[in-house]
Design a protein around this motif. Structure first.
Motif, PDB file in Angstrom:
ATOM      1  N   TYR A  30       0.841  -1.193   0.000  1.00 36.97           N
ATOM      2  CA  TYR A  30       0.000   0.000   0.000  1.00 36.97           C
ATOM      3  C   TYR A  30       0.876   1.243   0.000  1.00 36.97           C
ATOM      4  O   TYR A  30       1.835   1.333   0.770  1.00 36.97           O
ATOM      5  CB  TYR A  30      -0.908   0.024   1.237  1.00 36.97           C
ATOM      6  CG  TYR A  30      -1.848  -1.146   1.313  1.00 36.97           C
ATOM      7  CD1 TYR A  30      -3.135  -1.064   0.786  1.00 36.97           C
ATOM      8  CD2 TYR A  30      -1.448  -2.346   1.903  1.00 36.97           C
ATOM      9  CE1 TYR A  30      -4.013  -2.138   0.855  1.00 36.97           C
ATOM     10  CE2 TYR A  30      -2.315  -3.432   1.968  1.00 36.97           C
ATOM     11  CZ  TYR A  30      -3.595  -3.321   1.436  1.00 36.97           C
ATOM     12  OH  TYR A  30      -4.446  -4.397   1.503  1.00 36.97           O
ATOM     13  N   GLN A  31       0.545   2.215  -0.847  1.00 34.62           N
ATOM     14  CA  GLN A  31       1.236   3.491  -0.829  1.00 34.62           C
ATOM     15  C   GLN A  31       1.034   4.153   0.535  1.00 34.62           C
ATOM     16  O   GLN A  31      -0.071   4.178   1.066  1.00 34.62           O
ATOM     17  CB  GLN A  31       0.710   4.397  -1.935  1.00 34.62           C
ATOM     18  CG  GLN A  31       1.097   3.951  -3.340  1.00 34.62           C
ATOM     19  CD  GLN A  31       2.599   4.000  -3.564  1.00 34.62           C
ATOM     20  OE1 GLN A  31       3.241   5.011  -3.311  1.00 34.62           O
ATOM     21  NE2 GLN A  31       3.157   2.898  -4.048  1.00 34.62           N
ATOM     22  N   ILE A  32       2.120   4.694   1.084  1.00 34.06           N
ATOM     23  CA  ILE A  32       2.050   5.272   2.429  1.00 34.06           C
ATOM     24  C   ILE A  32       3.142   6.313   2.574  1.00 34.06           C
ATOM     25  O   ILE A  32       4.162   6.264   1.865  1.00 34.06           O
ATOM     26  CB  ILE A  32       2.189   4.160   3.504  1.00 34.06           C
ATOM     27  CG1 ILE A  32       1.697   4.632   4.876  1.00 34.06           C
ATOM     28  CG2 ILE A  32       3.626   3.658   3.574  1.00 34.06           C
ATOM     29  CD1 ILE A  32       1.591   3.523   5.902  1.00 34.06           C
ATOM     30  N   THR A  33       2.937   7.246   3.480  1.00 33.47           N
ATOM     31  CA  THR A  33       3.958   8.231   3.789  1.00 33.47           C
ATOM     32  C   THR A  33       4.027   8.405   5.292  1.00 33.47           C
ATOM     33  O   THR A  33       3.180   7.877   6.038  1.00 33.47           O
ATOM     34  CB  THR A  33       3.659   9.574   3.093  1.00 33.47           C
ATOM     35  OG1 THR A  33       4.791  10.436   3.232  1.00 33.47           O
ATOM     36  CG2 THR A  33       2.429  10.245   3.681  1.00 33.47           C
ATOM     37  N   THR A  34       5.045   9.107   5.766  1.00 35.86           N
ATOM     38  CA  THR A  34       5.185   9.312   7.199  1.00 35.86           C
ATOM     39  C   THR A  34       3.958  10.030   7.745  1.00 35.86           C
ATOM     40  O   THR A  34       3.356  10.879   7.082  1.00 35.86           O
ATOM     41  CB  THR A  34       6.450  10.110   7.516  1.00 35.86           C
ATOM     42  OG1 THR A  34       6.462  11.314   6.739  1.00 35.86           O
ATOM     43  CG2 THR A  34       7.705   9.303   7.192  1.00 35.86           C
ATOM     44  N   GLY A  35       3.577   9.670   8.967  1.00 36.74           N
ATOM     45  CA  GLY A  35       2.369  10.215   9.563  1.00 36.74           C
ATOM     46  C   GLY A  35       1.136   9.385   9.279  1.00 36.74           C
ATOM     47  O   GLY A  35       0.051   9.712   9.774  1.00 36.74           O
ATOM     48  N   GLN A  36       1.293   8.316   8.485  1.00 37.93           N
ATOM     49  CA  GLN A  36       0.166   7.447   8.163  1.00 37.93           C
ATOM     50  C   GLN A  36       0.365   6.054   8.753  1.00 37.93           C
ATOM     51  O   GLN A  36       1.482   5.665   9.103  1.00 37.93           O
ATOM     52  CB  GLN A  36      -0.018   7.348   6.644  1.00 37.93           C
ATOM     53  CG  GLN A  36      -0.443   8.647   5.985  1.00 37.93           C
ATOM     54  CD  GLN A  36      -0.718   8.483   4.500  1.00 37.93           C
ATOM     55  OE1 GLN A  36      -0.050   7.719   3.800  1.00 37.93           O
ATOM     56  NE2 GLN A  36      -1.727   9.201   4.008  1.00 37.93           N
ATOM     57  N   THR A  37      -0.743   5.304   8.834  1.00 35.50           N
ATOM     58  CA  THR A  37      -0.740   3.969   9.405  1.00 35.50           C
ATOM     59  C   THR A  37      -1.411   2.983   8.456  1.00 35.50           C
ATOM     60  O   THR A  37      -2.513   3.247   7.964  1.00 35.50           O
ATOM     61  CB  THR A  37      -1.483   3.935  10.753  1.00 35.50           C
ATOM     62  OG1 THR A  37      -0.790   4.761  11.699  1.00 35.50           O
ATOM     63  CG2 THR A  37      -1.565   2.518  11.315  1.00 35.50           C
ATOM     64  N   LEU A  38      -0.737   1.866   8.200  1.00 36.93           N
ATOM     65  CA  LEU A  38      -1.361   0.743   7.520  1.00 36.93           C
ATOM     66  C   LEU A  38      -1.988  -0.144   8.576  1.00 36.93           C
ATOM     67  O   LEU A  38      -1.276  -0.723   9.406  1.00 36.93           O
ATOM     68  CB  LEU A  38      -0.340  -0.047   6.698  1.00 36.93           C
ATOM     69  CG  LEU A  38      -0.821  -1.403   6.156  1.00 36.93           C
ATOM     70  CD1 LEU A  38      -2.045  -1.238   5.251  1.00 36.93           C
ATOM     71  CD2 LEU A  38       0.303  -2.134   5.444  1.00 36.93           C
ATOM     72  N   LYS A  39      -3.294  -0.234   8.569  1.00 39.87           N
ATOM     73  CA  LYS A  39      -4.017  -1.084   9.501  1.00 39.87           C
ATOM     74  C   LYS A  39      -4.292  -2.424   8.830  1.00 39.87           C
ATOM     75  O   LYS A  39      -5.072  -2.511   7.880  1.00 39.87           O
ATOM     76  CB  LYS A  39      -5.313  -0.417   9.938  1.00 39.87           C
ATOM     77  CG  LYS A  39      -5.104   0.873  10.729  1.00 39.87           C
ATOM     78  CD  LYS A  39      -6.426   1.482  11.164  1.00 39.87           C
ATOM     79  CE  LYS A  39      -6.203   2.744  11.998  1.00 39.87           C
ATOM     80  NZ  LYS A  39      -7.487   3.349  12.429  1.00 39.87           N
TER      81      LYS A  39
END
Length: 240
Positions: free
Chosen positions: A84-93
């Motif tokens: 999953y595309q993600i960046t800092t400050g985000q969470t993969l649940k």
């Protein structure tokens, strides 16, 4: 196709490229991370197409992956099952037993978080593409049921010319060749040189760290130094 925001130019002096190719060498690249859990570095990029002038380029954006494997000690190859595309400050649940989930806008501002909301165990970590390729694992971390893994990416890449046939996604503990850790803090591009018998010796800048063969890559590339911060409650207003 993601923009290539960072790059390293590698100049191979003399007949180094030809000689390395003839002896079965490849260029390998590894990424550095700070985490809250011990883990294994993985081969992030590999190529046997050696030439006197080479470029390694990658985007600032990245992804988080999960894999069903629970034992990825070297020399296992991590087989990502979800990304999953993600960046800092985000969470993969992670909510599915196959490692699937969704990304939300929450978590420590300087980290990506991978939260396991299941009772299943996975391997996980950050992923990023190189030279316009698909995202590939940057390290392999154990994700136990109910636990969170935090990754604070370090803008640093380890380069090595090594013989053998390591595979992208393969976990690695040590190398049989000298390597060079290149920091891109405060820069978008670096230029380095490699010579056949003195290796990376000419790279004496403060952003370049030379590492002899046999260096422990786990200690250098996957540093378990991240401590989750506890949000402090707002102070009471005595006049409120």
């Amino acid at each position: 196709m993601a923009a290539q925001d960072f790059s390293i130019q590698i100049a191979l002096e003399g007949d180094a490229a030809q000689t390395l190719s003839q002896n079965g060498f490849q260029l390998y690249a590894y990424q550095a991370q700070d985490t809250n859990i011990l883990g294994w570095p993985t081969v992030w990029y590999a190529t046997d197409a050696l030439s006197p002038a080479m470029t390694l380029a990658w985007p600032a954006s990245g992804a988080a992956y999960t894999a069903l494997q629970t034992d990825v000690a070297p020399p296992e190859i991590v087989a990502s099952t979800a990304s999953y595309q993600i960046t800092t400050g985000q969470t993969l649940k992670v909510t599915g037993t196959s490692g699937t989930g969704s990304v939300s806008n929450e978590g420590p501002a300087d980290c990506i978080t991978i939260a396991n909301l299941t009772t299943s165990q996975f391997t996980c970590g950050p992923a990023r593409g190189a030279n316009a390729g698909p995202p590939t694992p940057g390290c392999a971390l154990q994700l136990f049921g109910g636990n969170n893994v935090l990754v604070r990416p370090r803008n640093a890449v380890l380069l090595a010319f090594e013989s053998g046939t390591r595979t992208v996604g393969q976990t690695v503990a040590t190398l049989s060749a000298p390597s060079l850790l290149v920091s891109l803090d405060g820069a978008t591009s670096r230029s380095v040189t490699y010579s056949l018998n003195t290796n990376w010796a000419a790279n004496t800048e403060s952003w370049a760290t030379q590492c002899p063969a046999g260096t422990n890559l786990c200690d250098m590339l996957v540093s378990a130094v991240v401590t989750p911060l506890i949000a402090q409650p707002a102070p009471l207003d005595p006049c409120g």
